[in-house]
Design a protein around this motif. Structure first.
Motif, short mmCIF file in Angstrom:
data_model
loop_
_atom_site.label_atom_id
_atom_site.label_comp_id
_atom_site.label_asym_id
_atom_site.label_seq_id
_atom_site.Cartn_x
_atom_site.Cartn_y
_atom_site.Cartn_z
N TYR A 11 0.80 -1.21 -0.08
CA TYR A 11 -0.04 0.01 -0.11
C TYR A 11 0.68 1.24 -0.02
O TYR A 11 0.47 2.09 -0.64
N TYR A 40 0.25 4.09 -2.49
CA TYR A 40 -0.09 5.40 -2.20
C TYR A 40 0.82 6.57 -2.77
O TYR A 40 0.26 7.69 -3.29
N TRP A 100 -6.84 5.86 -2.69
CA TRP A 100 -6.87 4.76 -3.55
C TRP A 100 -6.72 5.22 -4.98
O TRP A 100 -6.22 4.53 -5.85
#
Length: 299
Positions: free
Chosen positions: A34, A38, A57
């Motif tokens: 993630y 990001y 997202w």
């Protein structure tokens, strides 16, 4: 038959354990991937809008201005060229030099072989320190020199151990047959040993290639010339210093371009410098695992 089915049937505790392991692995994968996602998402978003936050997202206002600003800077293109050159040259020379030394140390008839191995192992745990190392490179003329990326990285004792373990598994009868045909040691190494050692050579090349691509420390400490600094050092300067402000000036539209901020420049630079090796690494992972097992199991 009933006993076989009973043995294959998972108990409730095994079912819970397997699913718990799966859940933990998914959480770890998410926590690992993630942050990369990001950074990519925010680098593709309009700079001033990204400063408001709330982008997790998908880009809220998609733009490529950040990447245009990055590639409009001649410094990053020069740094890419330096990184590619030092990765290719440094990897080839490292593999050749380390393999030559390892081949000699793998020969049991070499006098003092155990002493050489002991001295090499000591260097894996102790070093002279950064200041003596800096003074040494200065005295031999490697400061602000492209060879500072190549010469100190010619040899790695950990890689030598992997090579030695592999070379010892090659049947000595092959070398004896080559010697009977009149081949010299150099010819045996180049014509017999190297072709048989392609798996370990590929593994060490991957180790060293990833190291050369990711190395930023040498460019910070030993190189002051911007024309000789690699891409990772350039990324360090963008993140830690004010280079991103200069890139904003060089961006299409200059400082008047409201879609580009110093933070968006930093994020785009991170993606440009790290994405190539991130994309390649998963395809090379099996070679890294294989390299750690080479020589550990015979047969």
């Amino acid at each position: 038959m009933f006993n076989l089915l009973k043995r294959n049937r998972r108990t409730t505790s095994e079912y819970i354990f397997d699913n718990l392991n799966l859940f933990i692995m998914l959480v770890i994968c998410f926590l690992t991937l993630y942050p990369i996602w990001y950074v990519i998402v925010n680098s593709l978003n309009e700079g001033m809008d990204a400063m408001k936050g709330g982008i997790y997202w998908w880009p809220r206002e998609f733009t490529l201005s950040n990447y245009k600003a990055v590639f409009a800077n001649q410094g990053i293109l020069t740094s890419f060229g330096v990184t590619i050159a030092k990765t290719v040259i440094g990897t080839l020379t490292h593999v050749l030099f380390t393999a030559m030394v390892a081949y000699a140390l793998s020969r049991r008839e070499l006098r003092g072989r155990n002493i050489y191995m002991f001295v090499g192992i000591v260097t894996m745990f102790f070093s002279g320190g950064l200041i003596p190392y800096f003074l040494l490179l200065r005295d031999i003329g490697l400061l602000d020199n492209f060879l500072v990326y190549i010469v100190p990285a010619l040899f790695n004792f950990f890689h030598l151990i992997i090579f030695v373990s592999f070379f010892r598994e090659i049947p000595t009868s092959l070398e004896e047959a080559a010697k009977m045909d009149g081949a010299s040691d150099i010819k045996i190494f180049l014509k017999v040993i190297i072709p048989l050692s392609m798996p370990v050579i590929a593994t060490i090349a991957l180790f060293q290639g990833v190291y050369q691509w990711n190395d930023y420390f040498a460019g910070i400490i030993f190189v002051n010339d911007p024309e000789l600094q690699p891409i990772q050092t350039y990324l360090y300067k963008v993140v830690a210093e004010s280079s991103s402000n200069q890139m904003m000036v060089n961006a299409p539209g200059g400082v008047a371009n409201k879609s580009v901020t110093s933070q968006s420049i930093k994020l785009a630079t991170m993606v440009v410098t790290t994405l190539p090796i991130v994309l390649v690494y998963p395809f090379l992972q099996k070679y890294f695992v294989k390299g750690m097992l080479i020589g550990s199991v015979k047969g």
